[in-house]
Design an enzyme around this catalytic site. Structure first.
Site, PDB file in Angstrom:
ATOM      1  N   GLU A 156      35.124  17.200 -13.476  1.00 15.84           N
ATOM      2  CA  GLU A 156      34.737  17.770 -15.017  1.00 15.84           C
ATOM      3  C   GLU A 156      34.704  19.250 -14.978  1.00 15.84           C
ATOM      4  O   GLU A 156      33.907  20.029 -14.193  1.00 15.84           O
ATOM      5  CB  GLU A 156      33.113  17.326 -15.333  1.00 15.84           C
ATOM      6  CG  GLU A 156      32.862  16.104 -15.583  1.00 15.84           C
ATOM      7  CD  GLU A 156      33.563  15.358 -16.798  1.00 15.84           C
ATOM      8  OE1 GLU A 156      34.113  16.012 -17.857  1.00 15.84           O
ATOM      9  OE2 GLU A 156      33.478  14.198 -16.992  1.00 15.84           O
ATOM     10  N   GLU A 170      38.698  31.392 -19.214  1.00 17.25           N
ATOM     11  CA  GLU A 170      37.219  31.085 -19.438  1.00 17.25           C
ATOM     12  C   GLU A 170      36.458  32.151 -19.116  1.00 17.25           C
ATOM     13  O   GLU A 170      36.668  32.871 -17.996  1.00 17.25           O
ATOM     14  CB  GLU A 170      37.105  29.568 -18.547  1.00 17.25           C
ATOM     15  CG  GLU A 170      35.369  29.293 -19.003  1.00 17.25           C
ATOM     16  CD  GLU A 170      35.114  28.155 -17.991  1.00 17.25           C
ATOM     17  OE1 GLU A 170      35.437  28.172 -16.915  1.00 17.25           O
ATOM     18  OE2 GLU A 170      34.516  27.309 -18.520  1.00 17.25           O
ATOM     19  N   LYS A 214      24.642  17.935  -3.985  1.00 18.60           N
ATOM     20  CA  LYS A 214      24.811  19.305  -3.637  1.00 18.60           C
ATOM     21  C   LYS A 214      24.555  20.005  -4.920  1.00 18.60           C
ATOM     22  O   LYS A 214      25.349  20.263  -5.650  1.00 18.60           O
ATOM     23  CB  LYS A 214      26.137  19.541  -3.100  1.00 18.60           C
ATOM     24  CG  LYS A 214      26.147  20.799  -1.940  1.00 18.60           C
ATOM     25  CD  LYS A 214      25.672  22.034  -2.234  1.00 18.60           C
ATOM     26  CE  LYS A 214      26.522  23.179  -3.075  1.00 18.60           C
ATOM     27  NZ  LYS A 214      25.778  24.070  -3.721  1.00 18.60           N
ATOM     28  N   CYS A 233      30.385  24.572 -20.700  1.00 15.34           N
ATOM     29  CA  CYS A 233      31.813  24.089 -20.504  1.00 15.34           C
ATOM     30  C   CYS A 233      32.567  24.095 -21.804  1.00 15.34           C
ATOM     31  O   CYS A 233      33.891  24.356 -21.756  1.00 15.34           O
ATOM     32  CB  CYS A 233      31.957  23.148 -19.556  1.00 15.34           C
ATOM     33  SG  CYS A 233      30.862  21.680 -20.249  1.00 15.34           S
TER      34      CYS A 233
HETATM   35  P1  NAD Z   1      31.593  26.456  -9.469  1.00  9.77           P
HETATM   36  O1  NAD Z   1      33.083  25.846  -9.280  1.00  9.77           O
HETATM   37  O2  NAD Z   1      31.385  27.842  -8.794  1.00  9.77           O
HETATM   38  O3  NAD Z   1      30.451  25.676  -8.611  1.00  9.77           O
HETATM   39  C1  NAD Z   1      30.132  24.422  -8.867  1.00  9.77           C
HETATM   40  C2  NAD Z   1      29.514  23.679  -7.919  1.00  9.77           C
HETATM   41  O4  NAD Z   1      30.573  23.524  -6.581  1.00  9.77           O
HETATM   42  C3  NAD Z   1      28.335  24.432  -7.067  1.00  9.77           C
HETATM   43  O5  NAD Z   1      27.442  23.516  -6.752  1.00  9.77           O
HETATM   44  C4  NAD Z   1      28.880  25.039  -5.962  1.00  9.77           C
HETATM   45  O6  NAD Z   1      27.801  25.420  -5.065  1.00  9.77           O
HETATM   46  C5  NAD Z   1      29.832  24.001  -5.434  1.00  9.77           C
HETATM   47  N1  NAD Z   1      31.138  24.544  -4.494  1.00  9.77           N
HETATM   48  C6  NAD Z   1      31.444  26.061  -4.488  1.00  9.77           C
HETATM   49  N2  NAD Z   1      32.449  26.181  -3.795  1.00  9.77           N
HETATM   50  C7  NAD Z   1      32.977  25.008  -3.386  1.00  9.77           C
HETATM   51  C8  NAD Z   1      33.792  24.314  -2.645  1.00  9.77           C
HETATM   52  N3  NAD Z   1      34.816  25.138  -1.768  1.00  9.77           N
HETATM   53  N4  NAD Z   1      33.706  23.091  -2.448  1.00  9.77           N
HETATM   54  C9  NAD Z   1      32.896  22.219  -2.786  1.00  9.77           C
HETATM   55  N5  NAD Z   1      31.793  22.617  -3.726  1.00  9.77           N
HETATM   56  C10 NAD Z   1      31.666  23.961  -3.905  1.00  9.77           C
HETATM   57  O7  NAD Z   1      31.149  26.460 -10.707  1.00  9.77           O
HETATM   58  P2  NAD Z   1      29.909  27.163 -11.599  1.00  9.77           P
HETATM   59  O8  NAD Z   1      30.192  28.776 -11.381  1.00  9.77           O
HETATM   60  O9  NAD Z   1      28.664  26.651 -10.961  1.00  9.77           O
HETATM   61  O10 NAD Z   1      29.781  26.628 -13.084  1.00  9.77           O
HETATM   62  C11 NAD Z   1      30.577  27.163 -14.169  1.00  9.77           C
HETATM   63  C12 NAD Z   1      31.875  26.491 -14.280  1.00  9.77           C
HETATM   64  O11 NAD Z   1      31.551  24.964 -14.442  1.00  9.77           O
HETATM   65  C13 NAD Z   1      32.547  26.681 -15.228  1.00  9.77           C
HETATM   66  O12 NAD Z   1      33.967  26.969 -15.021  1.00  9.77           O
HETATM   67  C14 NAD Z   1      32.288  25.712 -16.320  1.00  9.77           C
HETATM   68  O13 NAD Z   1      33.149  25.380 -17.403  1.00  9.77           O
HETATM   69  C15 NAD Z   1      32.506  24.490 -15.500  1.00  9.77           C
HETATM   70  N6  NAD Z   1      31.350  23.437 -16.151  1.00  9.77           N
HETATM   71  C16 NAD Z   1      32.086  22.360 -16.444  1.00  9.77           C
HETATM   72  C17 NAD Z   1      31.518  21.244 -17.252  1.00  9.77           C
HETATM   73  C18 NAD Z   1      32.168  19.992 -17.690  1.00  9.77           C
HETATM   74  O14 NAD Z   1      31.629  18.960 -17.935  1.00  9.77           O
HETATM   75  N7  NAD Z   1      33.605  20.022 -17.610  1.00  9.77           N
HETATM   76  C19 NAD Z   1      30.173  21.460 -17.306  1.00  9.77           C
HETATM   77  C20 NAD Z   1      29.517  22.473 -16.850  1.00  9.77           C
HETATM   78  C21 NAD Z   1      30.167  23.429 -16.147  1.00  9.77           C
END
Ligand code: NAD
Length: 514
Positions: free
Chosen positions: A286, A417, A211, A320
């Site tokens: 992550e 964050e 996804k 992140c």
């Molecule tokens: P997000 O949590 O909004 O979305 C991440 C993914 O989850 C997307 O594909 C989204 O469509 C999906 N998603 C959304 N709601 C969902 C649900 N209810 N159930 C399952 N999947 C769902 O995050 P984002 O805004 O895309 O990314 C930014 C965040 O990601 C920041 O908090 C950042 O720190 C984190 N991040 C972490 C790492 C790491 O390696 N630790 C790396 C990159 C980003």
């Protein structure tokens, strides 16, 4: 109150996506790809969403629609999970030798390399990031697949001897692929993060349902075409574009998957984790970060300034493990901050495809509003905005490199964050104080130390509660070394030999001899 909006900086704007693409001579191939109505990739077949639903792709540079994705339904998910299950249990993938898997993953890396410029251009357009940064992402993607291709032939268990059990036994372990993996990816490094998930999964023989992030799915779709060309059998990689709240949530709670690997925010990660636990689905999470940066007075000051700026302004701070909480020793605080503010002001804002751009627009209007709201909160809570702020031209989503001084660990901007180019800074006097401030966070993804003292570096590296500790540089990342978080930054590890444990089950075999 300090004005939030940056009136000194102006950014070139474009009438529409076509004008933008033409200004930077984007190839006919990329333009044709963008113009398509994209489909889902299930069992190596392209098909529209079962209800015909779509999601627009908004280009960060212009704020206008540049492409269209299919919006997968829960019915499409059923089909994809079933394709992945068949490929894992009985299909062509299940019968491949490790050497054949290794060759296929290398072939995939070769194809990514052959299409390097096209993929980097698409990533830059879709995420809004400078092309040079998108190129680094694509190189990281290639390196990750090649690293894990090498592991395909080296997955072994071990033989063991009972410690206290009396009798005559042969005992050994087997490492077996965990099965069908649900892969959920965020929008900041879409193709590279996908490689972090798929590299290890494919190497050990798992199959996947992916996804991608709804706002940046384009390179993942192009990647699927390359996977087909590389000869990856049907059902091994299935791609479902669409909404996280529907297809993402349904994937995390699906009984037909054996593991979910999620990268994204802590909030969503917690809901994914709860859903997975209901079925005892294995998981890697992550999640978010608020990584501390400790600058001591014995550091190479000019180099530290460069690195600290890079660590928070690279990819417009949408990283992140961004070094987003800065702690500087009293004796050098003023000099350091003066140089850092000058550095922040030197970052040229612009569209991703402009070769002079150092920082692009934020990925979406929603992200711009969220970062702007956090900057407003910082000002209201009494932090001093030393430079930057959002650019309020009503068209684009730019936030200039922003630094808050006079912060305290109680402030929202220090605790939460922001995920934008916003650094929060404060002073410390002793090493003990610096350590206490750094560890005073719900997050624990990374921490950075700037110091020339070997003793200090080793003492702090041991005591900092973070999954990665960087010394005298920011964000050193390589496929050979594991990455992941302490505390609310998640659990499990991507990358490195350690990741193999998260995509395999360990079986113990006991043979009793007469
Ligand atoms: P997000 O949590 O909004 O979305 C991440 C993914 O989850 C997307 O594909 C989204 O469509 C999906 N998603 C959304 N709601 C969902 C649900 N209810 N159930 C399952 N999947 C769902 O995050 P984002 O805004 O895309 O990314 C930014 C965040 O990601 C920041 O908090 C950042 O720190 C984190 N991040 C972490 C790492 C790491 O390696 N630790 C790396 C990159 C980003």
């Amino acid at each position: 109150m300090t004005s939030l909006f940056n009136t000194e900086t102006t950014v070139k704007t474009f009438q529409n996506p076509q004008a933008y693409l033409d200004s930077y001579n984007v190839s006919a191939g990329v333009q044709k790809f963008l113009a398509r109505q994209h489909e889902l990739f299930i069992g190596n077949v392209w098909k529209p969403a079962s209800d015909g639903g779509t999601v627009p792709v908004i280009e960060p540079a212009t704020g206008q629609q540049v492409s269209t994705l299919a919006n997968a339904t829960v019915g499409d998910l059923e089909e994809a999970v079933s394709a992945a299950r068949s490929a894992f249990e009985s299909g062509e993938w299940a019968t491949q030798t490790p050497l054949a898997r290794e060759r296929m993953i290398h072939r995939l890396a070769d194809l990514i390399e052959e299409n390097f410029h096209e993929l980097a251009t698409l990533e830059s357009i879709d995420v809004g990031k400078p092309l040079s940064e998108a190129e680094m992402d694509i190189q990281g993607t290639i390196d990750t697949y090649r690293y894990f291709a090498g592991w395909a032939t080296k997955i072994t268990g071990r033989s063991g001897e009972p410690a206290g059990l009396e009798g005559n036994y042969v005992a050994y372990t087997r490492k077996e692929p965990v099965g069908v993996i649900g892969v959920i990816v965020p929008w900041n490094f879409p193709l590279q993060t996908l490689a972090w998930k798929l590299g290890a999964a494919l190497a050990v023989g798992c199959t996947t349902v992916v996804k991608p992030p709804e706002v940046t799915s384009l390179t993942t779709l192009r990647f699927a075409e390359l996977a087909l060309e590389a000869g990856i059998p049907a059902g091994v990689i299935n791609i479902l574009t669409g909404k996280g709240s529907t297809v993402g949530a349904a994937l995390a709670s699906h009984k037909g998957i054996d593991k979910v690997t999620f990268t994204g925010s802590t909030k969503t990660g917690m809901s994914v984790g709860h859903a997975a636990l209901e079925n005892m689905t294995r998981m890697t999470l992550e999640l978010g970060g608020k990584s501390a940066v400790l600058v001591f007075d014995d550091c190479d000051l000019d180099k530290a300034v460069e690195e600290v700026a890079f660590g928070i302004f690279f990819n417009a701070g949408q990283i992140c493990d961004a070094g987003s909480r800065l702690y500087v020793q009293d004796s050098i605080y003023d000099e350091f901050m003066d140089k850092l503010v000058a550095n922040a002001r030197s970052w040229k804002l612009g569209v991703g495809l402009d070769p002079e751009t150092m920082i692009g627009p934020l990925v979406s209007d929603a992200q711009y509003r969220s970062v702007t709201a956090m900057i407003k909160t910082g000002v209201e809570e009494g932090a001093t905005l030393l430079c930057g702020g959002p650019i309020d031209d009503g068209i684009t989503n730019y936030v200039a490199p922003s630094i808050f001084g006079d912060c305290t660990n109680k402030m929202t901007v220090v605790r939460e964050e922001i995920f934008g180019p916003v650094l929060v800074a404060q002073r410390f006097s002793t090493q003990e104080e610096a350590l206490a401030l750094a560890n005073d966070s719900e997050y624990g993804l990374a921490a950075t130390i700037y110091s020339q003292s070997l003793n200090r570096v080793h003492q702090l590296s041991k005591s900092l509660k973070a999954g990665s500790v960087y010394v005298n540089a920011q964000s050193s990342i390589d496929p050979a070394m594991p990455f992941g978080g302490y505390k609310k930054s998640g659990f499990g590890r991507d990358l490195g030999a350690e990741q193999l444990d998260y995509v395999t089950e360990t079986k113990t075999v006991w043979i009793t001899l007469p």
